[in-house]
Design a protein around this motif. Sequence first.
Motif, mmCIF file in Angstrom:
data_model
loop_
_atom_site.group_PDB
_atom_site.id
_atom_site.type_symbol
_atom_site.label_atom_id
_atom_site.label_comp_id
_atom_site.label_asym_id
_atom_site.label_seq_id
_atom_site.Cartn_x
_atom_site.Cartn_y
_atom_site.Cartn_z
ATOM 1 N N ILE A 190 37.870 41.690 25.250
ATOM 2 C CA ILE A 190 38.496 41.404 26.739
ATOM 3 C C ILE A 190 39.571 42.626 26.949
ATOM 4 C CG2 ILE A 190 40.183 39.589 27.948
ATOM 5 C CD1 ILE A 190 37.295 38.661 26.802
ATOM 6 N N LEU A 191 39.622 42.995 27.969
ATOM 7 C CA LEU A 191 40.624 44.004 28.631
ATOM 8 C C LEU A 191 41.224 43.695 29.584
ATOM 9 C CD1 LEU A 191 37.740 46.775 28.604
ATOM 10 C CD2 LEU A 191 39.449 46.686 27.101
ATOM 11 N N HIS A 192 42.604 43.683 29.372
ATOM 12 C CA HIS A 192 43.699 43.222 30.454
ATOM 13 C C HIS A 192 43.858 44.229 31.529
ATOM 14 C CE1 HIS A 192 47.726 41.933 31.552
ATOM 15 N NE2 HIS A 192 46.657 41.433 32.660
ATOM 16 N N CYS A 193 43.313 44.296 32.747
ATOM 17 C CA CYS A 193 43.437 45.279 33.636
ATOM 18 C C CYS A 193 44.114 44.930 34.668
ATOM 19 C CB CYS A 193 41.986 45.890 33.949
ATOM 20 S SG CYS A 193 41.057 46.523 32.461
ATOM 21 N N PRO A 194 45.382 44.842 34.722
ATOM 22 C CA PRO A 194 46.121 44.465 35.997
ATOM 23 C C PRO A 194 46.152 45.334 37.201
ATOM 24 C CG PRO A 194 47.629 45.124 34.320
ATOM 25 C CD PRO A 194 46.215 45.157 33.706
ATOM 26 N N GLY A 195 46.425 45.042 38.324
ATOM 27 C CA GLY A 195 46.455 45.642 39.702
ATOM 28 C C GLY A 195 46.042 45.294 40.703
ATOM 29 N N HIS A 196 44.689 44.774 40.757
ATOM 30 C CA HIS A 196 44.171 44.034 41.608
ATOM 31 C C HIS A 196 44.973 42.458 41.827
ATOM 32 C CE1 HIS A 196 41.385 42.226 44.380
ATOM 33 N NE2 HIS A 196 40.912 41.409 43.582
ATOM 34 N N SER A 197 44.988 41.967 40.823
ATOM 35 C CA SER A 197 45.946 40.882 40.509
ATOM 36 C C SER A 197 46.453 41.017 39.004
ATOM 37 C CB SER A 197 45.124 39.541 40.434
ATOM 38 O OG SER A 197 44.338 39.553 39.319
ATOM 39 N N PRO A 198 47.596 40.435 38.659
ATOM 40 C CA PRO A 198 48.359 40.669 37.647
ATOM 41 C C PRO A 198 47.553 40.304 36.306
ATOM 42 C CG PRO A 198 49.868 39.135 38.838
ATOM 43 C CD PRO A 198 48.422 39.526 39.688
#
Length: 222
Positions: free
Chosen positions: A136-144
């Motif tokens: 799992i990679l947390h990739c915020p920006g499009h949604s937090p």
Amino acid sequence: MPAETEIKAKAGAAIIPVTLFEQNCTLIWCEATRKAVVIDPGGDVPRIRAAIQQSNVSVDKIWLTHGHIDHVGGAAELRDALKVPIEGPHVEDKFLLDNVVASGARFGMTGVRDFTPDRWLSEGDEGSVGQLTFEILHCPGHSPGSVVFFSRELRFAHVGDVLFNGSVGRTDLPGGSHDTLIRSIIEKLLPLGDDIGFICGHGAGSSFGQERKTNPFLAGAT
Ligand SMILES: [Zn+2]
Ligand SMILES: [Zn+2]
């Protein structure tokens, strides 16, 4: 019959476009066990269930890449129908899952429900589908709270609305940030390797290498 894609020999995938947003609800399964996950059941649950039957797999969980209505609108209904847990997205998208009914109403989507997943996902967590493991990679920006599901073994990722073939996720919705999104892509996704193929939330998939070289939003990325 949904279009089927083979991911190496160990896994299979079927994309089921759902909702008026033509969102790529994705069925991914482990060939050895025929166990499967449904990623982003945004709506049209009867069509998703028909695709599961046609693929002859046993779904034992639902994964969510982020909390937008076109990705989660059918999640509570599918969880009840299949009696399986919902995993993801990251807890920073809780404000979206608490307002599924309200956002659905804006697009005339009825029968959707607010819900809480059975498991929030964080950076470094792992998810499994039969014998397959996804990081799992947390990739915020499009949604937090956007997360990416990455299989090192399969050289494959499901990136939700973080990255698209020739584009990137929109960042004008609540909690969005273009700078944060580009940083997520450049710092977390591209270093995984040019050979990583991906399925995204809308439209055709691609590979990290193709996007690194040709995506205008990533110009200058090394
Ligand atoms: Zn989205
Ligand atoms: Zn979307």
